[in-house]
Design an enzyme around this catalytic site. Structure first.
Site, short mmCIF file in Angstrom:
data_model
loop_
_atom_site.label_atom_id
_atom_site.label_comp_id
_atom_site.label_asym_id
_atom_site.label_seq_id
_atom_site.Cartn_x
_atom_site.Cartn_y
_atom_site.Cartn_z
N ASP A 1 12.38 0.12 4.32
CA ASP A 1 12.61 -0.20 5.73
C ASP A 1 13.97 -0.85 5.89
O ASP A 1 14.29 -1.80 5.15
CB ASP A 1 11.56 -1.21 6.22
CG ASP A 1 10.25 -0.55 6.60
OD1 ASP A 1 10.11 0.66 6.41
OD2 ASP A 1 9.35 -1.28 7.09
N GLY B 1 2.51 -3.81 1.95
CA GLY B 1 2.25 -5.04 1.21
C GLY B 1 2.97 -5.14 -0.12
O GLY B 1 2.86 -6.16 -0.80
N GLY C 1 3.74 -5.74 6.60
CA GLY C 1 4.28 -7.01 7.07
C GLY C 1 3.58 -8.24 6.55
O GLY C 1 3.81 -9.34 7.03
N LYS D 1 9.98 5.87 12.95
CA LYS D 1 8.59 5.76 13.36
C LYS D 1 8.38 6.09 14.83
O LYS D 1 9.15 5.64 15.69
CB LYS D 1 8.09 4.32 13.14
CG LYS D 1 7.93 3.91 11.69
CD LYS D 1 7.38 2.49 11.62
CE LYS D 1 7.49 1.87 10.24
NZ LYS D 1 6.61 2.50 9.26
N GLY E 1 8.43 -2.21 2.99
CA GLY E 1 8.86 -2.56 4.33
C GLY E 1 9.58 -3.88 4.34
O GLY E 1 10.74 -3.99 3.95
N ARG F 1 -7.22 2.97 -3.77
CA ARG F 1 -8.42 3.14 -4.60
C ARG F 1 -9.49 3.93 -3.84
O ARG F 1 -10.15 4.79 -4.40
CB ARG F 1 -9.00 1.79 -5.00
CG ARG F 1 -8.34 1.18 -6.22
CD ARG F 1 -9.28 0.14 -6.84
NE ARG F 1 -8.66 -0.61 -7.91
CZ ARG F 1 -8.53 -0.18 -9.16
NH1 ARG F 1 -8.98 1.02 -9.50
NH2 ARG F 1 -7.96 -0.92 -10.08
#
Lengths: 201, 301
Positions: free
Chosen positions: B31, B221, B160, B88, B242, B172
């Site tokens: 990002d 994350g 974020g 986006k 990000g 998973r």
């Protein structure tokens, strides 16, 4: 004669597709990320990906010089898209610090066919590949501006050079590994076989 | 030359769209909010950048409605780098997507990080030449997006937060559901399709391939080199980072370190070296304290 072992430079890019295509063309295929892995292969594929990323990682992890040495030493090598850029002796508009392996006396223009919106498929006749034209998948593809006397042009698209061979080095702007048609990989596997057993030529 | 050479070249095919994502594999997509950041990302070895006005951490902090970025800002980033540029659109906001396509972005992320524009429908992604990447928390969601024309999937995670726990959960989940399909016989795949709320043909394809028919990245994350390597070892073919880079103390260094760890994800020595002396990581948020309304992963249907 034993099956040739062909590596795919696995720093970044569509490595798996090349491994599959090489296996389908009767080679033993394995990923190569380190100098010691490079030393064990009879030939090498430079996959599609981001040429700036692959070039940086190759320098950072100490494979750039061994790659140059092996290509100079005559190891057969095949580059698609970003791999073609890596094999160019000269890039027309390199990013700062972008290095190539070299090996083919050609000048390559990056992203010459445009951005992703202009990425396309087209039939391409490739010298040395018999039968129907190859399905050319061009993704933000480069083209070859010009080649030196030692390089042979194998294919053009709309007047632009898109496949070149010089000695044991082969390069295409397009991605045969995405099509399921393994004839270009078979051509390369033959080059590797011929290089291993020169007496059989 | 054969007659087939006279056929017009075809743009926007599924192969060209999905093939573009294949070229990004093993890489890091970062990002960025300015041309300068885009250059830092490119120099660090990013395979692509995501151009946006605010990184997800700031979208969280600022609140309000998050929309497509200013075309000037996106074009500035396109000008600044030679690697692919993504941007986006809001979920279901196909006009934002049309605008992004007209700007020449290389990939459109129909993203839950922005405020959804349609709470029922996603955009019809087949009608675009520009390929789309979409987020998913499970296999059914991934297959519904692919049915709508997505050419790449990213597990959503929780953008974020700088907390990898949701990214792990979603990846998973997708991998487990794929593994489960592998064990089904033909009779069971119809019921599986119903349960997944996904087209039977796609469910069958996944059962046969043992993977999605498009590239699968992880997002939401990742903040450290070890996070990136974790997602790769769990089966992600690449990672989106990000807020994790430009909300950290030394973005250039951290960006390069995450690239290294993504390539050598299975070599703990290299991941260790990449993790050394990176300065401050982004602070991060504990996801279990996030109110439901602030969970972006719940957006999309």
């Amino acid at each position: 004669m034993s099956t040739p072992v062909i590596g795919v430079l696995a720093l970044q890019g569509d490595v798996r597709e090349h491994l599959t295509a090489l296996a389908a063309a009767d080679a033993v295929a394995r990923p190569v990320r380190r100098p010691e892995e490079l030393a064990e292969v009879d030939g090498l594929v430079l996959p599609g990906g981001e040429s700036t990323t692959i070039s940086k990682l190759a320098v950072l992890f100490g494979v750039m010089e061994p790659l140059r040495a092996r290509v100079r030493g005559g190891m057969p090598v095949y580059g698609t898209c970003a791999g073609m850029i890596m094999l160019a002796d000269k890039i027309l508009d390199p990013r700062s610090g972008q290095e190539t392996i070299g090996g083919i006396d050609m000048i390559v223009r990056r992203n010459a066919f445009g951005r992703q919106n202009e990425s396309f498929e087209a039939a391409v006749d490739v010298r040395g590949v018999t039968g129907d034209p190859v399905e050319g998948v061009f993704i933000r593809a480069p083209w070859v501006e010009s080649v030196g006397a030692g390089a042979e042009v194998l294919a053009e698209h709309e007047g632009h050079i898109v496949a070149v061979r010089q000695g044991n080095a082969l390069a295409t702007s397009f991605h045969p590994e995405l099509t399921g048609d393994h004839r270009v990989h078979a051509l390369f596997v033959d080059m590797v076989r011929a290089n291993r057993t020169p007496e059989s030529l | 030359m054969s007659t087939t050479d006279n056929q017009a070249p075809e743009t926007g095919t599924a192969r060209v769209k999905r093939g573009m994502a294949e070229q990004l594999k093993g890489g890091v997509i970062m990002d960025v909010v300015t041309p300068e950041q885009a250059k830092i990302a490119e120099d660090a070895g990013a395979v692509a950048v995501m151009a946006l006005e605010r990184v997800p951490a700031d979208i969280r902090k600022d609140g309000g409605v998050a929309r497509m970025s200013d075309p000037d800002m996106i074009e500035g980033i396109i000008e600044a780098v030679s690697i692919p540029v993504m941007a986006k659109s809001r979920i279901g906001h196909f006009v934002e997507a049309q605008v992004l396509q007209s700007l020449g972005v290389d990939y459109i992320d129909e993203s839950e990080v922005l405020t959804p524009a349609d709470e029922v429908n996603h955009s019809d992604k087949w009608s675009f030449t520009t390929p789309f990447v979409c987020g998913a928390t499970n296999l059914g969601e991934a297959l519904r997006r692919i049915a709508e024309g997505a050419a790449m999937i990213r597990s959503k995670g929780e953008a974020g937060t700088g907390n990898v726990v949701e990214a792990v959960r979603h990846l998973r989940q997708i991998k487990n559901e794929i593994a489960r399909l592998r064990g089904f016989d033909n009779h069971e795949l119809y019921a599986a399709a119903k349960e997944l709320r996904a087209p039977y043909e796609l469910v069958k394809e996944v059962a046969e391939l043992g993977k999605l028919p498009v590239v699968l990245f992880s997002a939401g994350g990742v903040a450290t080199p070890a996070d990136a390597a974790l997602m790769r070892q769990l089966g992600a073919e690449g990672v989106f980072v990000g807020s994790g880079i430009f909300k950290s103390g030394d973005p250039a260094k951290r960006a390069a370190a995450i690239v290294k760890a993504t390539t050598f994800y299975d070599d703990p020595k290299i991941v260790a070296d990449a993790s050394r002396n990176l300065g401050e990581a982004m602070v991060g948020i504990n996801c279990d304290t996030l109110p439901e309304t602030e969970r972006y992963a719940n957006r999309g249907w």
